[in-house]
Structure formats: C-alpha cells, structure tokens
Design a protein around this motif. Structure first.
Motif, PDB file in Angstrom:
ATOM      1  N   ALA A  80       0.905  -1.094  -0.062  1.00  0.00           N
ATOM      2  CA  ALA A  80      -0.033   0.048  -0.070  1.00  0.00           C
ATOM      3  C   ALA A  80       1.013   1.258  -0.026  1.00  0.00           C
ATOM      4  O   ALA A  80       0.485   2.198  -0.967  1.00  0.00           O
ATOM      5  CB  ALA A  80      -1.035  -0.023   1.122  1.00  0.00           C
ATOM      6  N   ALA A  81       2.012   1.133   0.736  1.00  0.00           N
ATOM      7  CA  ALA A  81       2.770   2.546   0.786  1.00  0.00           C
ATOM      8  C   ALA A  81       3.371   2.464  -0.515  1.00  0.00           C
ATOM      9  O   ALA A  81       3.567   3.707  -1.034  1.00  0.00           O
ATOM     10  CB  ALA A  81       3.904   2.160   2.062  1.00  0.00           C
ATOM     11  N   VAL A  82       3.974   1.630  -1.062  1.00  0.00           N
ATOM     12  CA  VAL A  82       4.578   1.848  -2.635  1.00  0.00           C
ATOM     13  C   VAL A  82       3.553   2.194  -3.519  1.00  0.00           C
ATOM     14  O   VAL A  82       3.906   2.938  -4.405  1.00  0.00           O
ATOM     15  CB  VAL A  82       5.170   0.358  -2.736  1.00  0.00           C
ATOM     16  CG1 VAL A  82       5.657   0.245  -4.461  1.00  0.00           C
ATOM     17  CG2 VAL A  82       6.215  -0.116  -2.016  1.00  0.00           C
ATOM     18  N   SER A  83       2.231   1.432  -3.437  1.00  0.00           N
ATOM     19  CA  SER A  83       1.165   2.037  -4.099  1.00  0.00           C
ATOM     20  C   SER A  83       0.758   3.560  -4.318  1.00  0.00           C
ATOM     21  O   SER A  83       0.286   4.048  -5.082  1.00  0.00           O
ATOM     22  CB  SER A  83       0.030   1.211  -4.188  1.00  0.00           C
ATOM     23  OG  SER A  83       0.219  -0.008  -4.472  1.00  0.00           O
ATOM     24  N   HIS A  84       1.265   3.940  -3.041  1.00  0.00           N
ATOM     25  CA  HIS A  84       0.786   5.395  -2.742  1.00  0.00           C
ATOM     26  C   HIS A  84       1.873   6.490  -2.439  1.00  0.00           C
ATOM     27  O   HIS A  84       1.879   7.287  -1.925  1.00  0.00           O
ATOM     28  CB  HIS A  84      -0.150   5.554  -1.573  1.00  0.00           C
ATOM     29  CG  HIS A  84      -1.295   4.821  -1.829  1.00  0.00           C
ATOM     30  ND1 HIS A  84      -1.676   3.464  -1.559  1.00  0.00           N
ATOM     31  CD2 HIS A  84      -2.965   5.262  -2.155  1.00  0.00           C
ATOM     32  CE1 HIS A  84      -2.902   3.079  -1.966  1.00  0.00           C
ATOM     33  NE2 HIS A  84      -3.574   4.129  -2.350  1.00  0.00           N
ATOM     34  N   LEU A  85       3.075   6.165  -3.228  1.00  0.00           N
ATOM     35  CA  LEU A  85       4.263   6.762  -3.110  1.00  0.00           C
ATOM     36  C   LEU A  85       3.961   8.380  -3.422  1.00  0.00           C
ATOM     37  O   LEU A  85       4.672   9.210  -2.822  1.00  0.00           O
ATOM     38  CB  LEU A  85       5.442   6.601  -3.687  1.00  0.00           C
ATOM     39  CG  LEU A  85       6.118   5.169  -3.576  1.00  0.00           C
ATOM     40  CD1 LEU A  85       6.960   4.609  -4.479  1.00  0.00           C
ATOM     41  CD2 LEU A  85       6.660   5.357  -2.022  1.00  0.00           C
ATOM     42  N   SER A  89       0.237  10.498   2.399  1.00  0.00           N
ATOM     43  CA  SER A  89      -0.852  11.268   3.420  1.00  0.00           C
ATOM     44  C   SER A  89      -2.307  10.757   3.454  1.00  0.00           C
ATOM     45  O   SER A  89      -2.901  10.276   4.397  1.00  0.00           O
ATOM     46  CB  SER A  89      -1.038  12.649   3.343  1.00  0.00           C
ATOM     47  OG  SER A  89      -1.750  12.962   1.757  1.00  0.00           O
ATOM     48  N   CYS A  90      -2.548   9.973   2.122  1.00  0.00           N
ATOM     49  CA  CYS A  90      -3.909   9.290   2.078  1.00  0.00           C
ATOM     50  C   CYS A  90      -3.797   8.028   3.159  1.00  0.00           C
ATOM     51  O   CYS A  90      -4.853   7.431   3.292  1.00  0.00           O
ATOM     52  CB  CYS A  90      -4.493   8.871   0.743  1.00  0.00           C
ATOM     53  SG  CYS A  90      -3.476   7.652   0.053  1.00  0.00           S
ATOM     54  N   LEU A  91      -2.897   7.600   3.636  1.00  0.00           N
ATOM     55  CA  LEU A  91      -2.795   6.428   4.424  1.00  0.00           C
ATOM     56  C   LEU A  91      -2.365   6.714   5.814  1.00  0.00           C
ATOM     57  O   LEU A  91      -2.536   5.741   6.710  1.00  0.00           O
ATOM     58  CB  LEU A  91      -1.460   5.450   3.950  1.00  0.00           C
ATOM     59  CG  LEU A  91      -1.345   4.870   2.611  1.00  0.00           C
ATOM     60  CD1 LEU A  91      -0.400   4.200   2.418  1.00  0.00           C
ATOM     61  CD2 LEU A  91      -2.804   3.954   2.197  1.00  0.00           C
ATOM     62  N   GLU A  92      -2.492   8.077   6.075  1.00  0.00           N
ATOM     63  CA  GLU A  92      -2.039   8.944   7.304  1.00  0.00           C
ATOM     64  C   GLU A  92      -3.051   8.076   8.503  1.00  0.00           C
ATOM     65  O   GLU A  92      -2.520   7.562   9.565  1.00  0.00           O
ATOM     66  CB  GLU A  92      -2.288  10.042   7.485  1.00  0.00           C
ATOM     67  CG  GLU A  92      -2.006  10.799   8.817  1.00  0.00           C
ATOM     68  CD  GLU A  92      -0.352  10.691   9.141  1.00  0.00           C
ATOM     69  OE1 GLU A  92      -0.242  11.128  10.269  1.00  0.00           O
ATOM     70  OE2 GLU A  92       0.155  10.947   8.163  1.00  0.00           O
TER      71      GLU A  92
END
Length: 160
Positions: A80-85, A89-92
């Motif tokens: 998920a972190a790699v997909s949202h590089l 902030s959308c994973l915050e």
C-alpha cells in the motif's frame, strides 16, 4: 506526511522497481524479514500469540498459519505504501490506527528500528546486486515516513 517532499521521482522509481521484484512472493520474502527480526531481537517473539498460544521458538512461530497471515498483512501494508508513493498522506489515518494496534499488543516504538533493519536486510537478500546504496536510502526514507505515521497513533492514545 509530505510524501512529495520526502522522496524524489528517482527514489520513487527505485522503490517501485525493487518492490516489483519482491512483491510476487510476499510470504517467502516476509519470512526472510521476520526470521531476521527474531535473530536481531528474540524478545519480540512473545508479542506474537494466537489463541493464547505462546510459541516456544521463532521457528514454531514462523511456521504457524496465523503468523503466515500476519506476514501477508505486513507485506500488504508495504505494498500500500509503495502504491501510494505520490500521496502517502492518504494512508495517514490507517497507519495511525495500525500504530495504536501495535502499541495495544505491547510493541515498543523502539522495535520499529529493528523492523526497519530487517526490512532492509530482506530487500538486500532478495534483490542481490540490485540493492544499491540509492535503493537502500529510498527505502529507508519510505519506511521512516510510515513509522512516523504509526507513531502518531501512539501519541493519540490516552495515558494509563
């Protein structure tokens, strides 16, 4: 989480390329990560309990179906972190809640540096010569951003 400022375009590309080589076999590579984690800090083993069962050894834990599910979840968080590089902030909120969950089961914030070391070890073992100092630096920056978000979950818990 200012991910745009955090990672350069080149660093994001390095992370994506390296993750593409690792993500196809998440359990196998996750086992490398967690084997290293238990080698570095055997005191983390008691934190992993399923149905009140305490594991006698890292090997017993690493072969338990419930733990293999945990490995899959960890690898999904990395994915998920790699997909949202471009927009970490959308994973915050998710990462903040994940931090709270880890604190609730007794994980200490200091343990995340050992997890980070284990992640880099896994990447080095899986990527071989492709694990350059630039790849290591990019992954370190990404991991530190993820951990900072998780640690904000610690800070929002009431004392006691």
């Amino acid at each position: 989480m200012e991910s745009g400022m955090l990672l350069s375009g080149g660093q994001r590309a390095l992370i994506r390329e390296s993750w593409q080589r690792v993500s196809g076999r998440p359990v196998q590579h996750g086992l490398v990560l967690f084997t290293r984690l238990f080698d570095l800090d055997p005191d983390l083993l008691p934190l992993f309990q399923y149905n009140c069962k305490q594991f006698a050894s890292p090997q017993e834990c690493l072969s338990a179906p419930e733990f293999l599910d945990h490995i899959r979840k960890v690898m999904l968080v990395i994915d998920a972190a790699v997909s949202h590089l471009e927009n970490l902030s959308c994973l915050e909120e998710y990462l903040c809640n994940l931090g709270k969950k880890h604190q609730a089961v007794g994980v200490k914030a200091e343990s995340f540096s050992t997890v980070g070391e284990s992640l880099l070890y896994m990447l080095e073992k899986c990527l071989g010569a492709a694990f350059s100092p630039e790849v290591q630096e990019a992954w370190s920056k990404l991991y530190n951003a993820v951990v900072k978000a998780m640690q904000r979950g610690w800070e929002t818990l009431p004392e006691g």
